[in-house]
Write a protein that holds these residues in place. Structure first.
Motif: not given
Length: 70
Positions: A55-56, A59, A63
């Protein structure tokens, strides 16, 4: 209107079979999950960290995409 068309699409026997099949299938899946729950706790201890890392990473990609578009 959708429900009426859906009901008319199948015969009464097919509808009863589908409902009974779904109930039986869901019951078996829940039963097997509860039966294997203790095994899953032993074998998949670090899976939460893998999910968090995934998930990071997603993300991070969003970004970067937002930064490049600006």
């Amino acid at each position: 209107k959708f429900v009426k068309n859906f009901i008319n699409m199948f015969s009464k026997g097919q509808t009863i079979f589908a409902i009974l099949f779904a109930i039986t299938f869901i019951t078996i899946i829940v039963f097997m999950y509860l039966k294997d729950k203790s095994i899953h706790k032993q074998q998949y201890k670090g899976v939460k960290w893998v999910l968090l890392g995934f998930l990071l990473f997603i993300l991070f990609l969003f970004l970067i995409k937002g930064y490049i578009k600006e």
